[in-house]
Structure formats: C-alpha cells, structure tokens
Design a protein around this motif. Structure first.
Motif, PDB file in Angstrom:
ATOM      1  N   GLU A  22       0.846  -1.083  -0.176  1.00 52.52           N
ATOM      2  CA  GLU A  22       0.068  -0.073  -0.030  1.00 52.52           C
ATOM      3  C   GLU A  22       0.747   1.328  -0.078  1.00 52.52           C
ATOM      4  O   GLU A  22       0.688   2.259  -0.912  1.00 52.52           O
ATOM      5  CB  GLU A  22      -0.960  -0.089   1.234  1.00 52.52           C
ATOM      6  CG  GLU A  22      -2.120   1.179   0.966  1.00 52.52           C
ATOM      7  CD  GLU A  22      -2.960   1.125   2.232  1.00 52.52           C
ATOM      8  OE1 GLU A  22      -3.709   2.056   2.309  1.00 52.52           O
ATOM      9  OE2 GLU A  22      -3.398  -0.021   2.608  1.00 52.52           O
ATOM     10  N   ALA A  23       1.914   1.088   0.805  1.00 57.08           N
ATOM     11  CA  ALA A  23       2.755   2.427   0.781  1.00 57.08           C
ATOM     12  C   ALA A  23       3.423   2.718  -0.539  1.00 57.08           C
ATOM     13  O   ALA A  23       3.347   3.897  -0.997  1.00 57.08           O
ATOM     14  CB  ALA A  23       4.029   2.175   1.766  1.00 57.08           C
ATOM     15  N   ASP A  25       1.937   1.821  -3.625  1.00 60.38           N
ATOM     16  CA  ASP A  25       0.835   2.346  -4.452  1.00 60.38           C
ATOM     17  C   ASP A  25       0.677   3.774  -4.115  1.00 60.38           C
ATOM     18  O   ASP A  25       0.309   4.407  -5.543  1.00 60.38           O
ATOM     19  CB  ASP A  25      -0.267   1.516  -3.867  1.00 60.38           C
ATOM     20  CG  ASP A  25      -0.354  -0.048  -4.592  1.00 60.38           C
ATOM     21  OD1 ASP A  25       0.606  -0.355  -5.559  1.00 60.38           O
ATOM     22  OD2 ASP A  25      -1.204  -0.646  -4.019  1.00 60.38           O
ATOM     23  N   MET A  26       0.988   4.375  -2.892  1.00 62.86           N
ATOM     24  CA  MET A  26       0.579   5.674  -2.995  1.00 62.86           C
ATOM     25  C   MET A  26       1.904   6.455  -2.612  1.00 62.86           C
ATOM     26  O   MET A  26       1.734   8.038  -2.684  1.00 62.86           O
ATOM     27  CB  MET A  26      -0.226   5.886  -1.766  1.00 62.86           C
ATOM     28  CG  MET A  26      -1.595   5.265  -1.797  1.00 62.86           C
ATOM     29  SD  MET A  26      -2.594   6.290  -3.005  1.00 62.86           S
ATOM     30  CE  MET A  26      -2.879   7.596  -2.247  1.00 62.86           C
ATOM     31  N   HIS A  28       4.116   7.880  -4.651  1.00 61.12           N
ATOM     32  CA  HIS A  28       4.331   9.092  -5.708  1.00 61.12           C
ATOM     33  C   HIS A  28       3.258  10.153  -5.122  1.00 61.12           C
ATOM     34  O   HIS A  28       3.616  11.280  -5.024  1.00 61.12           O
ATOM     35  CB  HIS A  28       3.926   8.641  -7.009  1.00 61.12           C
ATOM     36  CG  HIS A  28       2.475   8.480  -7.368  1.00 61.12           C
ATOM     37  ND1 HIS A  28       1.908   7.139  -6.789  1.00 61.12           N
ATOM     38  CD2 HIS A  28       1.260   8.986  -7.845  1.00 61.12           C
ATOM     39  CE1 HIS A  28       0.671   6.933  -7.437  1.00 61.12           C
ATOM     40  NE2 HIS A  28       0.343   8.079  -7.867  1.00 61.12           N
ATOM     41  N   VAL A  29       2.238  10.097  -4.487  1.00 60.95           N
ATOM     42  CA  VAL A  29       1.123  10.978  -4.055  1.00 60.95           C
ATOM     43  C   VAL A  29       1.675  11.654  -2.774  1.00 60.95           C
ATOM     44  O   VAL A  29       1.675  12.708  -2.695  1.00 60.95           O
ATOM     45  CB  VAL A  29      -0.139  10.447  -3.721  1.00 60.95           C
ATOM     46  CG1 VAL A  29      -1.138  11.219  -3.281  1.00 60.95           C
ATOM     47  CG2 VAL A  29      -0.965   9.924  -5.151  1.00 60.95           C
ATOM     48  N   TYR A  30       1.967  10.607  -1.908  1.00 61.01           N
ATOM     49  CA  TYR A  30       2.682  11.113  -0.574  1.00 61.01           C
ATOM     50  C   TYR A  30       3.907  12.161  -0.732  1.00 61.01           C
ATOM     51  O   TYR A  30       4.131  13.011  -0.378  1.00 61.01           O
ATOM     52  CB  TYR A  30       3.028   9.911   0.115  1.00 61.01           C
ATOM     53  CG  TYR A  30       3.455  10.249   1.643  1.00 61.01           C
ATOM     54  CD1 TYR A  30       2.607  10.240   2.631  1.00 61.01           C
ATOM     55  CD2 TYR A  30       4.666  10.274   2.146  1.00 61.01           C
ATOM     56  CE1 TYR A  30       3.005  10.609   4.049  1.00 61.01           C
ATOM     57  CE2 TYR A  30       5.252  10.435   3.222  1.00 61.01           C
ATOM     58  CZ  TYR A  30       4.403  10.761   4.046  1.00 61.01           C
ATOM     59  OH  TYR A  30       4.624  10.889   5.532  1.00 61.01           O
ATOM     60  N   ARG A  43      -2.077  13.512   6.768  1.00 64.08           N
ATOM     61  CA  ARG A  43      -3.070  12.952   5.986  1.00 64.08           C
ATOM     62  C   ARG A  43      -3.144  11.397   5.775  1.00 64.08           C
ATOM     63  O   ARG A  43      -3.983  10.788   5.681  1.00 64.08           O
ATOM     64  CB  ARG A  43      -3.075  13.598   4.535  1.00 64.08           C
ATOM     65  CG  ARG A  43      -4.231  13.122   3.768  1.00 64.08           C
ATOM     66  CD  ARG A  43      -4.133  14.010   2.594  1.00 64.08           C
ATOM     67  NE  ARG A  43      -4.304  15.455   2.737  1.00 64.08           N
ATOM     68  CZ  ARG A  43      -4.195  16.409   1.776  1.00 64.08           C
ATOM     69  NH1 ARG A  43      -3.989  16.118   0.508  1.00 64.08           N
ATOM     70  NH2 ARG A  43      -4.451  17.453   2.124  1.00 64.08           N
ATOM     71  N   TYR A  44      -1.772  10.711   5.811  1.00 67.82           N
ATOM     72  CA  TYR A  44      -1.454   9.415   5.435  1.00 67.82           C
ATOM     73  C   TYR A  44      -0.756   8.836   6.509  1.00 67.82           C
ATOM     74  O   TYR A  44       0.407   8.451   6.462  1.00 67.82           O
ATOM     75  CB  TYR A  44      -0.932   9.337   4.127  1.00 67.82           C
ATOM     76  CG  TYR A  44      -1.846   9.787   2.888  1.00 67.82           C
ATOM     77  CD1 TYR A  44      -2.610   8.931   2.400  1.00 67.82           C
ATOM     78  CD2 TYR A  44      -1.326  10.896   2.335  1.00 67.82           C
ATOM     79  CE1 TYR A  44      -3.285   9.499   1.358  1.00 67.82           C
ATOM     80  CE2 TYR A  44      -2.108  11.363   1.290  1.00 67.82           C
ATOM     81  CZ  TYR A  44      -3.229  10.479   0.590  1.00 67.82           C
ATOM     82  OH  TYR A  44      -3.636  10.853  -0.292  1.00 67.82           O
ATOM     83  N   ILE A  47       0.911   5.438   5.736  1.00 71.26           N
ATOM     84  CA  ILE A  47       2.171   5.543   4.961  1.00 71.26           C
ATOM     85  C   ILE A  47       3.399   5.920   5.956  1.00 71.26           C
ATOM     86  O   ILE A  47       4.400   5.581   5.920  1.00 71.26           O
ATOM     87  CB  ILE A  47       1.872   6.493   3.819  1.00 71.26           C
ATOM     88  CG1 ILE A  47       0.709   5.626   2.884  1.00 71.26           C
ATOM     89  CG2 ILE A  47       3.252   6.521   2.974  1.00 71.26           C
ATOM     90  CD1 ILE A  47       0.524   6.319   1.700  1.00 71.26           C
TER      91      ILE A  47
END
Length: 73
Positions: A22-23, A25-26, A28-30, A43-44, A47
């Motif tokens: 999961e980390a 997968d996200m 790039h957004v983080y 927010r995350y 992560i």
C-alpha cells in the motif's frame, strides 16, 4: 541478531503501518505532497508509519523526493 530481537521489533510495529504494497501504491502521491510542503504524514498516517519502520521503502521515498526536487530545479 537472534530470534528474540526480530520478535520484539515485530511486536512493536505501529498498528497504523499499511505495509509495503500500500505504501508503494501511494508513494508518488505522498512524495508530491511532501515536496509541495503539505504535512502528508497527517493525511496518510499509515504511510508515514510505514516509512519510519521500513528502511527500503524509506529509501525509495527519499529517492523519489530527490527526483522531484531535481525536476523542480
């Protein structure tokens, strides 16, 4: 390292830790949020917890941040 050390580290894992899949997968957004100055760890939470605990994922995150900073220059 003995088996007790590994067990102790496992038992102290942050329950919010989302794990590598999961980390990643996200990530790039983080990283984009962090690079923009947003407090992404608020927010995350999962992560952020994972990146503190997982050396390889933390290194990937740092590399991605460096790449983002290089593009901005």
């Amino acid at each position: 390292m003995n088996g007790w050390t590994a067990l102790d580290r496992f038992l102290h894992t942050d329950p919010r830790d989302v794990g590598c899949a999961e980390a990643m997968d996200m990530l790039h957004v983080y990283a984009d949020l962090v690079a923009a100055g947003v407090r992404a760890e608020e927010r995350y939470l999962g992560i952020a917890a994972h990146l503190r605990a997982c050396g390889p994922c933390g290194e990937d995150f740092e590399g991605l941040l460096a790449a983002i900073a290089g593009e901005a220059s």
